[in-house]
Design an enzyme around this catalytic site. Sequence first.
Site, PDB file in Angstrom:
ATOM      1  N   HIS A 170       0.850  -1.199   0.000  1.00 41.06           N
ATOM      2  CA  HIS A 170       0.000   0.000   0.000  1.00 41.06           C
ATOM      3  C   HIS A 170       0.882   1.244   0.000  1.00 41.06           C
ATOM      4  CE1 HIS A 170      -3.114   2.728   2.137  1.00 41.06           C
ATOM      5  NE2 HIS A 170      -3.214   2.816   0.836  1.00 41.06           N
ATOM      6  N   GLU A 187       3.026   0.557   3.333  1.00 39.06           N
ATOM      7  CA  GLU A 187       2.691  -0.478   4.311  1.00 39.06           C
ATOM      8  C   GLU A 187       2.445  -1.792   3.579  1.00 39.06           C
ATOM      9  OE1 GLU A 187      -0.759   0.349   6.755  1.00 39.06           O
ATOM     10  OE2 GLU A 187      -1.852   1.242   5.091  1.00 39.06           O
ATOM     11  N   ASN A 235      -4.594   4.109   7.156  1.00 42.02           N
ATOM     12  CA  ASN A 235      -5.934   4.689   7.123  1.00 42.02           C
ATOM     13  C   ASN A 235      -6.707   4.492   8.427  1.00 42.02           C
ATOM     14  OD1 ASN A 235      -5.845   5.940   4.626  1.00 42.02           O
ATOM     15  ND2 ASN A 235      -6.129   3.984   3.580  1.00 42.02           N
TER      16      ASN A 235
HETATM   17  N1  CAA Z   1       3.365  12.945  -8.482  1.00 42.66           N
HETATM   18  C1  CAA Z   1       4.690  13.165  -8.417  1.00 42.66           C
HETATM   19  N2  CAA Z   1       5.243  14.210  -7.780  1.00 42.66           N
HETATM   20  C2  CAA Z   1       4.400  15.107  -7.228  1.00 42.66           C
HETATM   21  C3  CAA Z   1       3.004  14.966  -7.264  1.00 42.66           C
HETATM   22  C4  CAA Z   1       2.490  13.827  -7.933  1.00 42.66           C
HETATM   23  N3  CAA Z   1       1.193  13.581  -8.023  1.00 42.66           N
HETATM   24  N4  CAA Z   1       2.453  15.999  -6.605  1.00 42.66           N
HETATM   25  C5  CAA Z   1       3.464  16.774  -6.176  1.00 42.66           C
HETATM   26  N5  CAA Z   1       4.627  16.225  -6.538  1.00 42.66           N
HETATM   27  C6  CAA Z   1       5.959  16.726  -6.306  1.00 42.66           C
HETATM   28  C7  CAA Z   1       6.138  18.045  -7.010  1.00 42.66           C
HETATM   29  O1  CAA Z   1       6.481  17.820  -8.360  1.00 42.66           O
HETATM   30  C8  CAA Z   1       7.252  18.667  -6.225  1.00 42.66           C
HETATM   31  O2  CAA Z   1       8.477  18.087  -6.602  1.00 42.66           O
HETATM   32  P1  CAA Z   1       9.810  18.960  -6.642  1.00 42.66           P
HETATM   33  O3  CAA Z   1      10.214  19.152  -5.222  1.00 42.66           O
HETATM   34  O4  CAA Z   1      10.727  18.096  -7.397  1.00 42.66           O
HETATM   35  O5  CAA Z   1       9.469  20.227  -7.350  1.00 42.66           O
HETATM   36  C9  CAA Z   1       6.989  18.188  -4.798  1.00 42.66           C
HETATM   37  O6  CAA Z   1       6.111  17.073  -4.926  1.00 42.66           O
HETATM   38  C10 CAA Z   1       6.312  19.261  -3.987  1.00 42.66           C
HETATM   39  O7  CAA Z   1       5.151  19.669  -4.684  1.00 42.66           O
HETATM   40  P2  CAA Z   1       4.608  21.163  -4.717  1.00 42.66           P
HETATM   41  O8  CAA Z   1       5.740  22.120  -4.573  1.00 42.66           O
HETATM   42  O9  CAA Z   1       3.715  21.291  -5.893  1.00 42.66           O
HETATM   43  O10 CAA Z   1       3.612  21.274  -3.513  1.00 42.66           O
HETATM   44  P3  CAA Z   1       3.815  20.994  -1.978  1.00 42.66           P
HETATM   45  O11 CAA Z   1       5.163  21.353  -1.498  1.00 42.66           O
HETATM   46  O12 CAA Z   1       2.621  21.577  -1.393  1.00 42.66           O
HETATM   47  O13 CAA Z   1       3.725  19.399  -1.872  1.00 42.66           O
HETATM   48  C11 CAA Z   1       2.561  17.371  -1.577  1.00 42.66           C
HETATM   49  C12 CAA Z   1       2.632  18.677  -2.357  1.00 42.66           C
HETATM   50  C13 CAA Z   1       3.782  16.522  -1.917  1.00 42.66           C
HETATM   51  C14 CAA Z   1       1.297  16.665  -2.047  1.00 42.66           C
HETATM   52  C15 CAA Z   1       2.540  17.691  -0.040  1.00 42.66           C
HETATM   53  O14 CAA Z   1       1.573  18.671   0.232  1.00 42.66           O
HETATM   54  C16 CAA Z   1       2.237  16.492   0.815  1.00 42.66           C
HETATM   55  O15 CAA Z   1       3.092  15.673   1.065  1.00 42.66           O
HETATM   56  N6  CAA Z   1       0.965  16.390   1.319  1.00 42.66           N
HETATM   57  C17 CAA Z   1       0.541  15.315   2.164  1.00 42.66           C
HETATM   58  C18 CAA Z   1       0.235  14.128   1.314  1.00 42.66           C
HETATM   59  C19 CAA Z   1      -0.175  12.931   2.142  1.00 42.66           C
HETATM   60  O16 CAA Z   1      -0.400  12.995   3.341  1.00 42.66           O
HETATM   61  N7  CAA Z   1      -0.299  11.796   1.452  1.00 42.66           N
HETATM   62  C20 CAA Z   1      -0.794  10.596   2.057  1.00 42.66           C
HETATM   63  C21 CAA Z   1      -2.260  10.533   1.743  1.00 42.66           C
HETATM   64  S1  CAA Z   1      -2.987   9.099   2.456  1.00 42.66           S
HETATM   65  C22 CAA Z   1      -2.714   7.878   1.383  1.00 42.66           C
HETATM   66  O17 CAA Z   1      -2.122   8.014   0.359  1.00 42.66           O
HETATM   67  C23 CAA Z   1      -3.260   6.564   1.789  1.00 42.66           C
HETATM   68  C24 CAA Z   1      -4.617   6.223   1.331  1.00 42.66           C
HETATM   69  O18 CAA Z   1      -4.886   5.043   1.176  1.00 42.66           O
HETATM   70  C25 CAA Z   1      -5.690   7.219   1.120  1.00 42.66           C
END
Ligand code: CAA
Length: 302
Positions: free
Chosen positions: A160, A172, A210
């Site tokens: 996951h 995970e 989750n």
């Molecule tokens: N794919 C690849 N790279 C991505 C991306 C994507 N979809 N979205 C953002 N990035 C990359 C950007 O390209 C950027 O890379 P660089 O440093 O090389 O430029 C980097 O991430 C940072 O992006 P931004 O500057 O646009 O924006 P940010 O600093 O606000 O970061 C984020 C965006 C990475 C999404 C950050 O806000 C974050 O980590 N948020 C929390 C996400 C989280 O908690 N995820 C877990 C969700 S729960 C889950 O996944 C489990 C489930 O089952 C639901």
Amino acid sequence: ARQFSSSSRRYAAEVKSLGVIGAGQMGLGIALVAAQRAGVTVTLVDTSQAALDKGMGFADKLLAKDVSKSRLTQDQADEARSKLSHTIAMEDLAKVDFVIEAVPEIPQLKFDIFAKLAEICPAHAILATNTSSISITKIAAATTKDPTDTSASSRVVSTHFMNPVPVQKGVEIISGLQTSAETLDTAVAFCKAMGKVTSVSADSPGFLANRILMPYINEAVICLETGVGDRDSIDSIMKNGTNVPMGPLQLADFVGLDTCLAIMKVLHQETGDSKYRPSVLLAKMVDAGWLGKKSGKGFYDY
Ligand code: CAA
């Protein structure tokens, strides 16, 4: 059929080729990181050619960005790209060592895919799912009509990944009742070869990520719906107070409100514990089609 040898089973070295099913954001991220970091060849499968084209375009964009930021040389990016191929025929996974399925969270869709994978893939292949909420034991059971025959079900496991896959290190790994120790070891080793940090959890509703994250998001929505705080106060205190990149309501929009609701329903139904009751506001927003970032409107407008 080839078997993973016990001496090397803790290492991912015997995984040379990967199949990824689903060219959405998760599948594409998994495919790209596997090609780039684990150096395996990757066959990306989707029923839609348009989804495959969109996914490959996104992979090209991410690789170009890494080159422009000097994280990769052009040669390294070209090499990773050359390891990626795509197809609409699942039969093309007949020779892979490892499969990761990342299609939408529709139980019957996953059951059908795993039944087919058990037929198509080699007898040594690990069959992994990226499910965020469906029981691994149930998915493994779908590989056979004879539950006493565990030749395929023992190779089913969950990997996951967290979203976005190229950014988040954590994965995970979840064993079902049928999963063998060798399967678990190989899945852990392969995710490490992808540069990920692994956690292992039991096949329990919501697993670890989750089980912890969704009640947190749900509680934030309940705070909004009962007037304990407004949107910005809720997100601000958690973002600035616990040093997370997004507050819980922004994160809910990012994950998708339909996904959050679906996972809360699984937690609630499968445990029968009222502490997991989904927020009424969360359910209403899903009814309205306000699903967060992907639909242009959620707790925020996009
Ligand atoms: N794919 C690849 N790279 C991505 C991306 C994507 N979809 N979205 C953002 N990035 C990359 C950007 O390209 C950027 O890379 P660089 O440093 O090389 O430029 C980097 O991430 C940072 O992006 P931004 O500057 O646009 O924006 P940010 O600093 O606000 O970061 C984020 C965006 C990475 C999404 C950050 O806000 C974050 O980590 N948020 C929390 C996400 C989280 O908690 N995820 C877990 C969700 S729960 C889950 O996944 C489990 C489930 O089952 C639901």
